[in-house]
Motif scaffolding. Structure first.
Motif, mmCIF file in Angstrom:
data_model
loop_
_atom_site.group_PDB
_atom_site.id
_atom_site.type_symbol
_atom_site.label_atom_id
_atom_site.label_comp_id
_atom_site.label_asym_id
_atom_site.label_seq_id
_atom_site.Cartn_x
_atom_site.Cartn_y
_atom_site.Cartn_z
ATOM 1 N N ASP A 125 0.813 -1.215 0.000
ATOM 2 C CA ASP A 125 0.000 0.000 0.000
ATOM 3 C C ASP A 125 0.846 1.264 0.000
ATOM 4 O O ASP A 125 0.513 2.238 -0.666
ATOM 5 C CB ASP A 125 -0.935 0.011 1.213
ATOM 6 N N ALA A 126 1.951 1.253 0.725
ATOM 7 C CA ALA A 126 2.807 2.438 0.803
ATOM 8 C C ALA A 126 3.366 2.813 -0.564
ATOM 9 O O ALA A 126 3.476 3.996 -0.902
ATOM 10 C CB ALA A 126 3.945 2.199 1.789
ATOM 11 N N VAL A 127 3.699 1.822 -1.361
ATOM 12 C CA VAL A 127 4.228 2.093 -2.699
ATOM 13 C C VAL A 127 3.131 2.686 -3.584
ATOM 14 O O VAL A 127 3.369 3.636 -4.336
ATOM 15 C CB VAL A 127 4.819 0.809 -3.323
ATOM 16 N N LEU A 128 1.923 2.151 -3.482
ATOM 17 C CA LEU A 128 0.821 2.701 -4.271
ATOM 18 C C LEU A 128 0.523 4.146 -3.863
ATOM 19 O O LEU A 128 0.301 5.007 -4.704
ATOM 20 C CB LEU A 128 -0.440 1.857 -4.090
ATOM 21 N N LEU A 129 0.524 4.398 -2.571
ATOM 22 C CA LEU A 129 0.194 5.732 -2.078
ATOM 23 C C LEU A 129 1.302 6.750 -2.302
ATOM 24 O O LEU A 129 1.069 7.953 -2.229
ATOM 25 C CB LEU A 129 -0.150 5.659 -0.588
ATOM 26 N N ALA A 130 2.502 6.272 -2.587
ATOM 27 C CA ALA A 130 3.619 7.191 -2.840
ATOM 28 C C ALA A 130 3.342 8.099 -4.026
ATOM 29 O O ALA A 130 3.921 9.181 -4.133
ATOM 30 C CB ALA A 130 4.901 6.395 -3.075
ATOM 31 N N ASN A 131 2.448 7.698 -4.894
ATOM 32 C CA ASN A 131 2.084 8.528 -6.044
ATOM 33 C C ASN A 131 1.449 9.849 -5.621
ATOM 34 O O ASN A 131 1.408 10.792 -6.398
ATOM 35 C CB ASN A 131 1.117 7.775 -6.956
ATOM 36 N N PHE A 132 0.941 9.902 -4.404
ATOM 37 C CA PHE A 132 0.266 11.106 -3.928
ATOM 38 C C PHE A 132 1.193 12.027 -3.145
ATOM 39 O O PHE A 132 0.757 13.045 -2.641
ATOM 40 C CB PHE A 132 -0.950 10.724 -3.080
ATOM 41 N N THR A 133 2.467 11.663 -3.050
ATOM 42 C CA THR A 133 3.418 12.524 -2.354
ATOM 43 C C THR A 133 4.274 13.280 -3.365
ATOM 44 O O THR A 133 4.752 12.716 -4.340
ATOM 45 C CB THR A 133 4.330 11.721 -1.403
ATOM 46 N N VAL A 134 4.400 14.559 -3.122
ATOM 47 C CA VAL A 134 5.252 15.439 -3.917
ATOM 48 C C VAL A 134 6.026 16.279 -2.905
ATOM 49 O O VAL A 134 5.429 17.103 -2.211
ATOM 50 C CB VAL A 134 4.441 16.344 -4.867
ATOM 51 N N THR A 135 7.297 16.041 -2.804
ATOM 52 C CA THR A 135 8.099 16.780 -1.835
ATOM 53 C C THR A 135 8.227 18.238 -2.257
ATOM 54 O O THR A 135 7.955 18.594 -3.413
ATOM 55 C CB THR A 135 9.510 16.166 -1.699
ATOM 56 N N ASP A 136 8.654 19.058 -1.314
ATOM 57 C CA ASP A 136 8.842 20.484 -1.635
ATOM 58 C C ASP A 136 9.859 20.660 -2.755
ATOM 59 O O ASP A 136 9.692 21.518 -3.622
ATOM 60 C CB ASP A 136 9.287 21.253 -0.395
ATOM 61 N N GLU A 137 10.886 19.850 -2.750
ATOM 62 C CA GLU A 137 11.914 19.926 -3.802
ATOM 63 C C GLU A 137 11.315 19.567 -5.165
ATOM 64 O O GLU A 137 11.574 20.244 -6.164
ATOM 65 C CB GLU A 137 13.056 18.967 -3.464
ATOM 66 N N GLN A 138 10.497 18.515 -5.209
ATOM 67 C CA GLN A 138 9.845 18.130 -6.461
ATOM 68 C C GLN A 138 8.876 19.218 -6.912
ATOM 69 O O GLN A 138 8.782 19.525 -8.096
ATOM 70 C CB GLN A 138 9.102 16.809 -6.292
ATOM 71 N N ARG A 139 8.149 19.807 -5.962
ATOM 72 C CA ARG A 139 7.180 20.848 -6.289
ATOM 73 C C ARG A 139 7.887 22.075 -6.861
ATOM 74 O O ARG A 139 7.406 22.701 -7.798
ATOM 75 C CB ARG A 139 6.375 21.210 -5.045
ATOM 76 N N ARG A 140 9.056 22.437 -6.291
ATOM 77 C CA ARG A 140 9.816 23.575 -6.804
ATOM 78 C C ARG A 140 10.299 23.339 -8.228
ATOM 79 O O ARG A 140 10.466 24.280 -8.997
ATOM 80 C CB ARG A 140 11.006 23.873 -5.894
ATOM 81 N N ALA A 141 10.544 22.089 -8.577
ATOM 82 C CA ALA A 141 11.020 21.760 -9.922
ATOM 83 C C ALA A 141 9.915 21.875 -10.966
ATOM 84 O O ALA A 141 10.189 21.971 -12.158
ATOM 85 C CB ALA A 141 11.617 20.361 -9.944
#
Length: 162
Positions: A46-62
């Motif tokens: 489940d954690a791997v599937l839900l990882a799609n919903f995480t966007v770190t601040d660094e990724q968001r800045r990119a």
């Protein structure tokens, strides 16, 4: 940049079983697994599937401030709000309709209603940057939206059930 479930960079370091056990995230996982028509996600936790919903601040800045949402981001947005609607239905025993309109620029609105009552209306901005810093934030946001809609149902039960 589009990441997929097979990318190792999206695998989170989640050891928080309490977060993964939240009713909202369980509902989100059920919906994701229901869409797995080819069984590609069957062996994934489940954690791997839900990882799609995480966007770190660094990724968001990119991600550029102005941009068009790609189909993958639109899918994440759709599945998240579908889980909100399903969780509202589970908690209230009412049929809930969801209407979501998003422009090609990434702005829009999502609306949850019963037959005669608006339960939740949320403005969507920067859809191309949709995601949460952590799974805990995802669970909190989803749970808050569900609780707000259920509070409206409890405040106006006769209208909600009419």
């Amino acid at each position: 940049m589009m990441t997929t479930l097979s990318d190792p960079v999206v695998t989170p370091a989640v050891n928080d079983d309490k977060t993964l056990a939240s009713p909202f995230l369980k509902c989100l996982v059920r919906l994701m697994r229901a869409q797995d028509s080819y069984g590609l996600w069957r062996g994934k936790c489940d954690a791997v599937l839900l990882a799609n919903f995480t966007v770190t601040d660094e990724q968001r800045r990119a991600i550029p401030i102005i941009g068009d949402p790609d189909p993958y981001v639109m899918w994440k947005l759709d599945i998240f709000y579908a889980a909100v609607g399903l969780a509202i239905e589970e908690r209230s025993d009412l049929l809930v309709s969801r209407t979501m309109e998003v422009s090609q620029e990434g702005f829009g609105r999502v609306l949850f209603t019963t037959k005669r009552l608006v339960l939740l209306s949320k403005t969507l901005r920067d859809v191309h940057r949709f995601g949460f810093n952590t799974l805990r934030d995802c669970a909190k946001t989803g749970t808050r939206l569900v609780n707000d809609a259920v509070a409206v149902i409890n405040a106006y039960p006769d209208v909600a059930r009419a």
